[in-house]
Enzyme design. Structure first.
Site: not given
Length: 393
Positions: A249, A229-230, A278, A225, A346
């Protein structure tokens, strides 16, 4: 500071988008600033301060003002900030002297009012966290400093401190988070420096997640997820730029931003994949490590995103918890035998954190919990995060 009509009306307009239309505060604020390039630094600072604090303290300000109208909330915030409310600013509710007096009464109101949070959310968090909720909520209502993550592919933290200082930005190391720097209160990172790829804006709590995955150079890693991209970039640095990372994502736009950030950071081991039906089948048994940075309520980030508490609902929270369970049921299948995965959120709610891990192990007893890390806003001054590393036999 004298409050100009255009700026005051701009504040009300932004708040209308946030409260009435459910817009994300950061995004609408950025759009408004782009549309008004003539506003100077002081003007932008006034607007940002007003809309963030009104959003953060919405219920408390409504009590003080005796009205929930945007004009009244702004007036109460400006008075709280020591600014003179202009005569031409008209609102329903109490006048300034009454507002000042009611500030003294605020502490005797129920917690949901004086700490400014929806009743249902206060009750839910109190049921889950007990006495711990009071200090956590107080911490989540404080303003957050800016934390940076040093890109170890390019320089060391000590070198980063020197580079920032050469560009007029003071910073300091963060104890317990090797790659983190923190800026003085009220300071931000200039956009020009952010574009260099030497540091990334990332909360110190967030920086504790990627190291828990226990990656090594040369590994195959899936960030299931990834978003923008941090944590993906942090993993690439921890792997010293060697190996393969597949960043997945459902949002193609976020993955496009990730590719831009990866190029800026100087890493070439990240490959992006938009989620397809897929995907699980194609990558089954492929990865040494999987990061499930799951969608969640985001309650641990209220310091930076106070509008979240007004957008969240009981129904949305339950829907998110069901999604978390589905991810935990399916994403570990991407691992090879002997691999490990980290489930992270978070959120500060146990039902999204430890509770999900307990339910997973009830459904599938193969997984062994190796380590759990939690960051407490009250205890650390960072955002609230949860992460658990589990091993697959």
């Amino acid at each position: 500071m004298r409050i100009h009509r255009t700026l005051a009306e701009g504040c009300a307009g932004i708040l209308r988008e946030v409260f009435d239309q459910g817009r994300v505060l950061d995004r609408i604020l950025e759009q408004v600033f782009r549309a008004n390039p003539k506003w100077g630094k002081r003007d932008r600072g006034f607007i940002a301060e007003t809309v963030f604090e009104v959003t953060r303290w919405r219920r408390a300000l409504a009590f003080v003002a005796g009205s929930e109208t945007l004009q009244a909330l702004c007036a109460a915030q400006w008075n709280r900030a020591g600014l003179e409310v202009p005569e031409w600013w008209v609102w329903e509710g109490y006048r300034i002297p009454e507002m000042t007096a009611r500030e003294e009464l605020l502490g005797s109101e129920p917690r949901a009012i004086h700490e400014s949070i929806p009743d249902w959310l206060d009750q839910r968090a109190s049921e889950e966290l007990g006495e711990e909720w009071d200090p956590q909520l107080t911490a989540l209502n404080r303003r957050a400093p800016v934390f940076l993550r040093v890109n170890r592919l390019r320089l060391t933290p000590t070198e980063a401190i020197g580079w920032l200082l050469e560009n007029g930005v003071e910073s300091a190391l963060v104890h317990g988070v090797p790659d983190a720097l923190v800026l003085p209160d009220g300071r931000s990172l200039p956009k020009g420096l952010a574009g260099e790829g030497l540091v990334e804006i990332q909360d110190a709590g967030s920086q504790t997640i990627a190291p828990l995955l226990d990656v090594e150079p040369g590994m195959r890693v899936v960030d299931a997820c990834a978003g923008a991209g941090g944590k993906t970039l942090h993993l690439a640095a921890l792997m010293q730029g060697r190996g393969e990372i597949v960043a997945m994502d459902v949002s193609a736009a976020k993955l496009s931003e990730l590719r831009r950030r990866a190029a800026r950071a100087g890493t070439r081991i990240i490959r992006t994949e938009t989620w397809r039906e897929d995907t699980l089948k194609r990558y089954a048994g492929w990865a040494d490590r999987v990061l499930i940075d799951a969608p969640c309520s985001g309650l641990g980030t209220l310091r930076r995103q106070p509008d979240l508490k007004w957008r969240l609902s009981e129904g949305a929270l339950e829907k998110t918890r069901r999604l978390q369970r589905r991810l935990l049921d399916h994403y570990p299948g991407l691992l090879r035998p002997g691999g490990k995965f980290v489930y992270a959120t978070c959120s500060v709610l146990p039902s999204e954190n430890e509770g999900q891990i307990e339910l997973l192990r009830e459904r599938d007893g193969r997984f062994a919990v190796e380590e759990i890390r939690k960051t407490s806003p009250a205890g650390s001054g960072w955002d609230g995060f949860f992460a658990a590393r589990l091993a697959v036999p």
